[in-house]
Design an enzyme around this catalytic site. Structure first.
Site, PDB file in Angstrom:
ATOM      1  N   SER A 121       0.821  -1.205   0.000  1.00  0.00           N
ATOM      2  CA  SER A 121       0.000   0.000   0.000  1.00  0.00           C
ATOM      3  C   SER A 121       0.856   1.256   0.000  1.00  0.00           C
ATOM      4  O   SER A 121       0.331   2.356  -0.072  1.00  0.00           O
ATOM      5  CB  SER A 121      -0.911   0.009   1.233  1.00  0.00           C
ATOM      6  OG  SER A 121      -0.139  -0.082   2.418  1.00  0.00           O
ATOM      7  N   HIS A 142      -2.157  -3.654  -5.133  1.00  0.00           N
ATOM      8  CA  HIS A 142      -2.704  -3.344  -3.810  1.00  0.00           C
ATOM      9  C   HIS A 142      -4.108  -3.925  -3.717  1.00  0.00           C
ATOM     10  O   HIS A 142      -5.078  -3.323  -4.160  1.00  0.00           O
ATOM     11  CB  HIS A 142      -2.701  -1.834  -3.595  1.00  0.00           C
ATOM     12  CG  HIS A 142      -3.181  -1.421  -2.251  1.00  0.00           C
ATOM     13  ND1 HIS A 142      -3.643  -0.150  -1.975  1.00  0.00           N
ATOM     14  CD2 HIS A 142      -3.290  -2.112  -1.079  1.00  0.00           C
ATOM     15  CE1 HIS A 142      -4.000  -0.084  -0.713  1.00  0.00           C
ATOM     16  NE2 HIS A 142      -3.810  -1.269  -0.145  1.00  0.00           N
ATOM     17  N   GLU A 154      -5.837  -1.932  -6.858  1.00  0.00           N
ATOM     18  CA  GLU A 154      -5.033  -0.812  -7.340  1.00  0.00           C
ATOM     19  C   GLU A 154      -3.723  -1.383  -7.875  1.00  0.00           C
ATOM     20  O   GLU A 154      -2.938  -1.962  -7.124  1.00  0.00           O
ATOM     21  CB  GLU A 154      -4.774   0.144  -6.166  1.00  0.00           C
ATOM     22  CG  GLU A 154      -4.121   1.448  -6.533  1.00  0.00           C
ATOM     23  CD  GLU A 154      -3.928   2.342  -5.307  1.00  0.00           C
ATOM     24  OE1 GLU A 154      -4.028   3.568  -5.445  1.00  0.00           O
ATOM     25  OE2 GLU A 154      -3.677   1.803  -4.206  1.00  0.00           O
ATOM     26  N   ASN A 192      -3.903   4.695  -0.095  1.00  0.00           N
ATOM     27  CA  ASN A 192      -3.323   4.954   1.218  1.00  0.00           C
ATOM     28  C   ASN A 192      -2.876   6.385   1.417  1.00  0.00           C
ATOM     29  O   ASN A 192      -2.788   6.857   2.552  1.00  0.00           O
ATOM     30  CB  ASN A 192      -2.161   3.988   1.485  1.00  0.00           C
ATOM     31  CG  ASN A 192      -2.660   2.707   2.104  1.00  0.00           C
ATOM     32  OD1 ASN A 192      -3.800   2.311   1.882  1.00  0.00           O
ATOM     33  ND2 ASN A 192      -1.829   2.054   2.889  1.00  0.00           N
TER      34      ASN A 192
END
Length: 293
Positions: A121, A142, A154, A192
């Site tokens: 992340s 991610h 992601e 994040n």
């Protein structure tokens, strides 16, 4: 048709065991590697328990019985079989020194054309690629928690990541029912970079006595229609992982807005890591709904 028949997974924690369950239940052969036998035993028990919910929620599963799921997973503490693995997904702690060591080991055991999915992340994909024989084969992935029930992934293009690698990973993710979103390599990426400061600020609200954890989460569930409040989300991810991620952002951007709340640091020091330890902002040791610690 499976894009990859066999997939290596490094790290048998929450994310690694979830990935192993998700892939094995869709017919993939999985090699789940961890340095600790105890972690592998816990992963096996977690997979057995979590499959009940996954089977209930996903009627389209190829594999219907837990014993068949487990038969698709080889649990190991060595890299012995990784020479024949075309695709590796790494899921260890968000710590660069630890990740660096894993990739230095992997490049000694895997073929040069192996694709490396860095399930992170916040760690730089460019930095990982730079220590591999073929840096264009490294790509960020991610996954959201819990992996079997979350569609969005992601994916992160590092400086060296090739278009061919990106396409192969997009095809793979679509084949397992995921929806990839491509972003560029930057600390925290999108999720994040936004999520961690929000969670950290909610912890500050508790630390400053503004509201109790259950009330902070209630505001987000009822006011913003979040399915899970930020602090329950933090407990699910793991407060140690939250702290590591915040520290990476703090060090990468040198911006005080990412400074971790002292309460978060204290809780990690106390071993209150969230769901995986039994207690975090809420108590998971009871069969009842989580309550404030």
């Amino acid at each position: 048709m499976n894009t990859f028949e066999t997939i290596g997974i490094i790290g048998a924690g929450v994310m690694g065991s979830d990935l192993a369950l998700d892939l094995a239940s869709q017919g993939y052969q999985v090699i789940l590697k961890d340095i600790h036998e105890e972690a592998l035993d816990k992963a096996k028990a977690k997979i057995r328990e979590d499959f009940k919910l996954v089977k209930l929620m996903k009627k389209e599963l190829q594999v219907k019985e837990i014993e068949q799921v487990l038969s698709n997973i080889r649990f190991t503490t060595t890299y012995q079989e990784f020479h024949a693995v075309p695709f590796v997904i790494e899921n260890i702690t968000e710590n660069w020194e630890a990740k660096q060591q894993v990739y230095l080991e992997l490049r000694e055991h895997c073929e040069e054309d192996t694709i490396y999915g860095v399930n992170t992340s916040c760690i730089s994909i460019t930095k990982v690629g730079a220590i591999l024989p073929n840096p264009e084969m490294a790509i960020g992935m991610h996954f959201m928690n819990p992996v079997p029930l979350k569609q969005m992934v992601e994916i992160i293009k590092g400086y060296y990541t090739s278009g061919d690698t990106i396409q192969k990973i997009k095809d793979f993710l679509k084949a397992i029912g995921k929806k990839p979103v491509l972003v560029n390599d930057s600390p925290g990426f999108v999720t994040n970079r936004v999520l961690m400061p929000m969670i950290n600020e909610c912890i500050w609200a508790v630390h400053d006595g503004v509201a109790a954890p259950q009330d902070v989460d209630k505001i987000f569930r009822l006011g913003f229609s979040h399915k899970m409040g930020p602090l329950a989300t933090a407990d699910l991810i793991g407060l140690d992982t939250i702290l590591n991620s915040i520290m990476v952002l703090y060090e990468s951007y040198n911006d005080p807005k990412y400074r971790p709340c002292p309460l978060l640091v204290k809780m990690v020091d106390a071993g209150l890591l969230g769901k995986k330890s039994g207690k975090g902002f809420f108590d998971y040791t009871s069969v009842l709904a989580p309550s404030r610690v």
